[in-house]
Design a protein around this motif. Structure first.
Motif, PDB file in Angstrom:
ATOM      1  N   LEU A 199      31.434  26.727  64.377  1.00  0.00           N
ATOM      2  CA  LEU A 199      32.232  25.929  63.725  1.00  0.00           C
ATOM      3  C   LEU A 199      33.219  25.674  64.983  1.00  0.00           C
ATOM      4  O   LEU A 199      33.700  24.329  65.227  1.00  0.00           O
ATOM      5  N   THR A 200      33.702  26.565  65.361  1.00  0.00           N
ATOM      6  CA  THR A 200      34.663  26.463  66.469  1.00  0.00           C
ATOM      7  C   THR A 200      34.076  25.941  67.885  1.00  0.00           C
ATOM      8  O   THR A 200      34.841  25.119  68.354  1.00  0.00           O
ATOM      9  N   PHE A 201      33.016  26.269  68.234  1.00  0.00           N
ATOM     10  CA  PHE A 201      32.228  25.529  69.237  1.00  0.00           C
ATOM     11  C   PHE A 201      32.184  23.901  69.001  1.00  0.00           C
ATOM     12  O   PHE A 201      32.469  23.204  70.177  1.00  0.00           O
ATOM     13  N   LEU A 202      31.474  23.657  67.724  1.00  0.00           N
ATOM     14  CA  LEU A 202      31.459  22.228  67.649  1.00  0.00           C
ATOM     15  C   LEU A 202      32.866  21.475  67.535  1.00  0.00           C
ATOM     16  O   LEU A 202      32.775  20.362  68.276  1.00  0.00           O
ATOM     17  N   ARG A 241      38.092  20.206  74.027  1.00  0.00           N
ATOM     18  CA  ARG A 241      38.791  21.388  74.472  1.00  0.00           C
ATOM     19  C   ARG A 241      37.805  22.505  74.931  1.00  0.00           C
ATOM     20  O   ARG A 241      38.342  23.646  75.408  1.00  0.00           O
ATOM     21  N   LEU A 242      36.518  22.228  74.835  1.00  0.00           N
ATOM     22  CA  LEU A 242      35.585  23.346  75.076  1.00  0.00           C
ATOM     23  C   LEU A 242      35.875  23.681  76.727  1.00  0.00           C
ATOM     24  O   LEU A 242      35.750  22.819  77.599  1.00  0.00           O
ATOM     25  N   GLY A 243      36.092  24.973  76.964  1.00  0.00           N
ATOM     26  CA  GLY A 243      35.987  25.511  78.438  1.00  0.00           C
ATOM     27  C   GLY A 243      37.666  25.470  78.725  1.00  0.00           C
ATOM     28  O   GLY A 243      37.883  26.354  79.894  1.00  0.00           O
ATOM     29  N   LYS A 270      35.396  33.549  74.484  1.00  0.00           N
ATOM     30  CA  LYS A 270      36.338  33.627  73.248  1.00  0.00           C
ATOM     31  C   LYS A 270      35.694  33.235  72.266  1.00  0.00           C
ATOM     32  O   LYS A 270      36.161  33.772  71.052  1.00  0.00           O
ATOM     33  N   ILE A 271      35.048  32.061  72.210  1.00  0.00           N
ATOM     34  CA  ILE A 271      34.414  31.586  70.927  1.00  0.00           C
ATOM     35  C   ILE A 271      33.380  32.660  70.486  1.00  0.00           C
ATOM     36  O   ILE A 271      33.477  32.911  69.311  1.00  0.00           O
ATOM     37  N   PHE A 272      32.473  33.087  71.298  1.00  0.00           N
ATOM     38  CA  PHE A 272      31.391  33.918  70.655  1.00  0.00           C
ATOM     39  C   PHE A 272      31.740  35.378  70.679  1.00  0.00           C
ATOM     40  O   PHE A 272      30.936  36.022  70.042  1.00  0.00           O
ATOM     41  N   GLN A 274      37.771  37.767  68.925  1.00  0.00           N
ATOM     42  CA  GLN A 274      38.062  38.562  67.732  1.00  0.00           C
ATOM     43  C   GLN A 274      37.939  37.704  66.455  1.00  0.00           C
ATOM     44  O   GLN A 274      37.593  38.248  65.411  1.00  0.00           O
ATOM     45  N   ASP A 275      38.304  36.424  66.569  1.00  0.00           N
ATOM     46  CA  ASP A 275      38.310  35.468  65.593  1.00  0.00           C
ATOM     47  C   ASP A 275      36.867  35.457  64.689  1.00  0.00           C
ATOM     48  O   ASP A 275      36.819  35.518  63.518  1.00  0.00           O
ATOM     49  N   ALA A 276      35.963  35.194  65.415  1.00  0.00           N
ATOM     50  CA  ALA A 276      34.473  35.121  64.711  1.00  0.00           C
ATOM     51  C   ALA A 276      33.924  36.331  64.081  1.00  0.00           C
ATOM     52  O   ALA A 276      33.605  36.510  63.191  1.00  0.00           O
TER      53      ALA A 276
END
Length: 486
Positions: A125-128, A135-137, A145-147, A150-152
């Motif tokens: 969800l964050t990635f898409l 904002r990717l990258g 940080k996405i995968f 700590q968030d995921a």
């Protein structure tokens, strides 16, 4: 057993339990009773008792409990062995519908599978969302940080532990009381809801309020037998009043993330909106007596309100499309990817049409809000609170352009935000300092209890045969978290 026989150099093996006739006490009949092992027959003869023999002398109720405890320990030991060796242990409890044993169901299908589902959902969800917003990258949206952030992981931990606790408690209650009862589901769901404490505190209140409102809507659908025609249209339009009022007059009443979302979708500068509708001298929602009224400054680069709003409708179409791409594509990708491979052409065609329709609704919504606000303030040369309220209501009528099946979904999405704005308004403008402190302390606790109640309501609806009406998104979410068979 066999007796000890002394035939010189020959004797048989010692028995496991000696009969009374085969052994006499070497202490004699006068030995104290508490120095003997076993039961004394009054002639100095005693029995060395095995565990089964001692068990037979217990009262029947204690005997049954002891036997059940012994069986349970053996089953638990076997389950632990199978768990470590990854051996599939079939379910032997007729009360539980799941395929594996209760222990393996709680560990495999609960903790491990639900953790993986929660982690994958949050990461993708964050990635898409980052991909759609461009904002990717960047700083907080790198792949690492996405995968691996700590968030995921924290969200997956929250989902996994909640599913594990729910399954473990539910199976335990069934086995203890030897029956199935929807109240067991409610108890297990309410306790498992405490797992939200493992999630990020910054989003805990929003998640709890969002789930609680949606659970109440499902409960309402199962308890009532009447329907108000077009009720979702009226409700959606009404709840836009506090949302747009807060956005224009007092942005602090909305959550920061939701305010930024409206600001980005409407392409509005916060400071220019404040200078247009509020006082330029003091921090107030209204201009002071004597302050001069000015034309709309939030689109000062295009002086004509009509030209600006017409052009921005088309620009808003692109902004809305980027927002709705993950909304329409992500659920199928996560919950039922097989539909994509069965007929990919039909899937992408249908989803793109859905994105276009939703984008038309959203850009019309923001254009209606701004146009109503511009027209009214230009006629009366003032900015009363009623202007913002009317702009919100007129914007809400744009939901008529959205697909009927999505109208309720959108209403349930916005309703928690409207309630939050109303609550913040009451505490900020009509509350005392003491009440503010109490609210600050009570909201975190209330949010946890509200989430617990939401989970309890959902699993109870699912457990009751005469009910079962669940919003499709809620139903898919529960299936992803707890599985189809609890």
């Amino acid at each position: 057993g066999e007796d000890w026989k002394d035939n010189g150099n020959s004797r048989t093996s010692a028995p496991a339990t000696l009969p009374p006739s085969a052994c006499r006490s070497d202490r004699g009949p006068s030995a104290p009773a508490d120095s003997r092992r076993g039961d004394d027959d009054g002639h100095g003869i005693h029995r060395i008792m095995s565990f089964p023999a001692a068990l037979n002398r217990l009262p029947s109720s204690l005997k049954d409990r002891a036997k059940r405890f012994e069986v349970a320990m053996k089953e638990l030991k076997m389950s632990a062995t199978n768990l470590v060796t990854l051996n599939v242990e079939p379910n032997t409890c007729k009360l539980c519908p799941h395929r594996y044993s209760c222990v393996q169901n709680a560990i495999y299908k609960g903790l491990f599978r639900s953790f993986a589902a929660g982690y994958a959902f949050k990461a993708f969800l964050t990635f898409l969302a980052a991909l759609a917003s461009g904002r990717l990258g960047k700083k907080h949206y790198t792949l690492k940080k996405i995968f691996w952030g700590q968030d995921a992981l924290r969200f997956g931990q929250f989902i996994g532990v909640m599913s594990f606790i729910y399954k473990a408690i539910l199976c335990s209650l069934r086995r203890y009381f030897k029956r199935n009862d929807p109240r067991f589901n409610a108890i297990a769901g309410f306790i498992s809801g405490l797992s939200i404490l493992l999630d990020d505190p910054s989003r805990r209140t929003n998640v709890a309020l969002y789930c609680f409102v949606r659970a109440l809507a499902d409960l309402y659908n199962n308890l009532t037998y009447f329907n108000i025609p077009n009720g979702n249209i009226y409700l959606f339009s009404i709840i836009q009043i506090p949302v747009i009022y807060s956005f224009i007059k007092s942005p602090g009443l909305l959550s920061p993330s939701y305010y930024r979302w409206i600001q980005k979708m409407g392409n509005i500068n916060k400071e220019k909106m404040r200078l247009t509708t509020c006082s330029r001298i003091v921090d107030s929602m209204h201009r002071l007596p004597g302050e001069k009224w000015e034309a709309c400054m939030f689109h000062d680069h295009t002086p004509s309100c009509t030209i600006y709003n017409t052009k921005d409708w088309f620009w808003g179409l692109g902004r809305a499309a980027r927002i709705y791409m993950p909304v329409h594509f992500l659920p199928t990708l996560l919950f039922s990817p097989a539909k994509i491979f069965n007929n990919p052409t039909k899937f992408f065609k249908q989803k793109l049409l859905n994105v276009l329709r939703s984008a038309i609704f959203l850009t019309t919504y923001q254009t209606n809000v701004k146009s109503t606000h511009c027209i009214v303030r230009n006629i009366i040369k003032d900015d009363p609170s009623a202007t913002s309220a009317l702009a919100g209501f007129m914007g809400g009528l744009s939901i008529l352009l959205e697909h009927p099946r999505r109208r309720t979904e959108l209403t349930l999405y916005v309703l928690p935000r409207a309630l939050e704005a109303c609550f913040n308004y009451m505490t900020k403008y009509h509350g005392t300092e003491t009440a503010g402190r109490l609210v600050a302390k009570g909201v975190p606790i209330a949010s946890v209890v509200a989430f617990q109640a939401a989970i309890a309501i959902w699993v109870t609806i699912k457990a009751r045969k005469e009910w079962g009406k669940l919003n499709s998104l809620n139903k898919n979410g529960l299936k992803a978290v707890f599985g189809s068979k609890h």
